[in-house]
Design a protein around this motif. Structure first.
Motif, mmCIF file in Angstrom:
data_model
loop_
_atom_site.group_PDB
_atom_site.id
_atom_site.type_symbol
_atom_site.label_atom_id
_atom_site.label_comp_id
_atom_site.label_asym_id
_atom_site.label_seq_id
_atom_site.Cartn_x
_atom_site.Cartn_y
_atom_site.Cartn_z
ATOM 1 N N THR A 162 0.803 -1.227 0.000
ATOM 2 C CA THR A 162 0.000 0.000 0.000
ATOM 3 C C THR A 162 0.835 1.275 0.000
ATOM 4 O O THR A 162 0.355 2.326 -0.436
ATOM 5 N N GLU A 163 2.076 1.210 0.496
ATOM 6 C CA GLU A 163 2.906 2.410 0.549
ATOM 7 C C GLU A 163 3.737 2.614 -0.715
ATOM 8 O O GLU A 163 4.440 3.617 -0.842
ATOM 9 N N LYS A 203 -0.108 6.117 -4.795
ATOM 10 C CA LYS A 203 0.168 4.975 -3.922
ATOM 11 C C LYS A 203 -0.974 3.966 -3.997
ATOM 12 O O LYS A 203 -2.145 4.336 -4.098
ATOM 13 N N GLY A 214 -2.321 2.202 -1.771
ATOM 14 C CA GLY A 214 -3.267 2.299 -0.666
ATOM 15 C C GLY A 214 -4.323 3.360 -0.848
ATOM 16 O O GLY A 214 -5.337 3.354 -0.136
ATOM 17 N N THR A 215 -4.122 4.281 -1.791
ATOM 18 C CA THR A 215 -5.097 5.361 -2.004
ATOM 19 C C THR A 215 -6.117 5.023 -3.092
ATOM 20 O O THR A 215 -7.037 5.793 -3.336
ATOM 21 N N LYS A 218 -7.603 -0.918 -7.491
ATOM 22 C CA LYS A 218 -6.710 -1.910 -6.871
ATOM 23 C C LYS A 218 -6.771 -3.226 -7.648
ATOM 24 O O LYS A 218 -5.743 -3.890 -7.848
#
Length: 304
Positions: free
Chosen positions: A87-88, A129, A131-132, A138
Motif C-alpha cells: 500500500t505504501e 500509492k 493504498g489510495t 486496486k
C-alpha cells in the motif's frame, strides 16, 4: 494450450480434486463455476504450478508444469481471490517490483511497466500509492502485476468480488480486450451474469469433479432455439419447417413449434417473412436461449 489429465489432489482427509481432465484452447475465456468448496481454487493453484497434485498431469503447450514450474510461471499470470498490494508503494513501484520478480531484463523493466499500466488503463496514475486507490483500481493494479511479464495465460480467482456494477462491466470489457490481444483466460467466479458477457465456454465443478463442460452460445454465432406459435395446425407448421433451409430439431412445444436456427437477426427476419408467404399465420415468434445461470442450475438440479 492447456491439457489437464486425471488430476487428483488431496488435503488431509479431503479429496479436493477427483480425477479431473479438461482442455483449454488458445484464445478461450474459460468460466470455472461451482459452489464454495467445489475445488475451483485448488484447480487454479495446480494449473499455476503453485500446488503439486497427488496424481495426474498438467501440460502447458506440451510441457509438464510440475516438471518445470519456474519456466511455466513465465507463461502464466495468476490473480488470487485475496490478493495483496504494497500500500505504501506507488503503482509504478508495484509493477517494477513484480517485473524484477519475474526476472525481466533491467533495460526492459520500464517498458514492461508502462505497457502493463496502459493495458489496464492506469498509466495516468503511476505515481499514486496503491493504498489510495479505489477497490476497482486496486483490482486493475493487481491484474497489471499479474501480466507485467506478458504471460500467455491468465488465471483469475473471483476477480469481480467486491466490485460495484460499473467496475464489473469495466472488468468484463477488459477481459475481452486481453483476449483480443492474444491472451487465454480462465476465470473462476460466482457471478454468472458477468461471466456470460465474455466467456467462450463453461466448466461446472462440484465435489472435486467436472460435471459439465460446454460452449457458451452467442447470438450471430451459434444456433438458437426459436418458439413459433401460429393459428395453423401444428402438423402443418412442422412439415413446412422441416423443408426449410437451416432449420433443424423441429419439435412440438407450448402450443406451437420449437426449432433450432442461426442466431443472426437478419436471417430470422427473412425466415419470418418466408413462413408468412407460405400461409403460416404467426402470432408469436420468440427466441429461447438459456443463459449461464439457467444452464448451471439445470445441471445442478440433475445432480440433486
Amino acid at each position: 494450450m492447456i491439457k489437464v489429465e486425471n488430476l487428483t489432489f488431496e488435503y488431509p482427509g479431503i479429496r479436493a480434486l477427483d480425477n479431473i481432465s479438461l482442455g483449454i484452447n488458445k484464445g478461450d475465456i474459460m468460466a470455472l463455476v461451482g459452489p464454495n468448496g467445489a475445488g475451483k481454487t485448488t484447480l487454479l493453484h495446480c494449473m499455476a504450478a503453485l500446488d503439486a497434485p497427488l496424481s495426474g498431469t498438467i501440460l502447458l503447450e506440451g510441457r509438464n508444469v510440475l516438471d518445470d514450474p519456474r519456466a511455466c510461471h513465465q507463461k502464466i499470470g495468476y490473480l488470487p481471490d485475496f490478493f495483496g498490494l504494497y500500500t505504501e508503494l506507488t503503482i509504478r513501484q508495484c509493477l517494477t517490483y513484480m517485473a524484477m520478480a519475474h526476472k525481466i531484463q533491467p533495460t526492459n523493466i520500464n517498458q514492461s511497466v508502462i505497457r502493463a499500466a496502459r493495458r489496464l488503463k492506469i498509466d495516468d496514475r503511476l505515481e499514486d500509492k496503491a493504498g489510495t486507490l479505489s477497490r476497482g483500481l486496486k483490482q486493475r493494479l493487481a491484474i497489471a502485476q499479474s501480466i507485467v511479464h506478458e504471460p500467455e495465460i491468465l488465471l483469475l480467482d473471483e476477480p469481480a468480488s467486491g466490485l460495484d456494477p460499473e467496475a464489473r462491466k469495466s472488468l468484463s470489457e477488459l477481459f475481452l480486450e486481453l483476449r483480443d490481444q492474444g491472451m487465454t483466460l480462465v476465470v473462476s467466479s460466482h457471478i454468472l451474469s458477468e461471466l456470460e458477457d465474455y466467456c467462450t465456454n463453461m466448466i461446472i465443478v462440484r465435489d472435486g469433479k467436472i460435471v459439465e463442460h460446454k460452449l457458451i452460445e452467442r447470438e450471430n454465432e451459434n444456433l438458437i432455439t426459436i418458439i413459433l406459435q401460429a393459428i395453423n395446425e401444428q402438423t402443418e407448421i412442422i412439415q413446412i419447417l422441416k423443408k426449410t433451409d437451416q432449420v433443424s430439431c423441429v419439435t412440438p412445444a407450448r402450443e406451437g413449434v420449437s426449432f433450432r436456427y442461426p442466431g443472426d437477426r437478419q436471417l430470422q427476419g427473412r425466415l419470418l417473412r418466408q413462413l408468412m408467404e407460405q400461409g403460416i399465420n404467426i402470432y408469436s415468434f420468440t427466441t429461447e436461449k438459456k443463459n449461464m445461470q439457467d444452464a448451471y442450475l439445470e445441471q445442478v438440479g440433475k445432480l440433486g
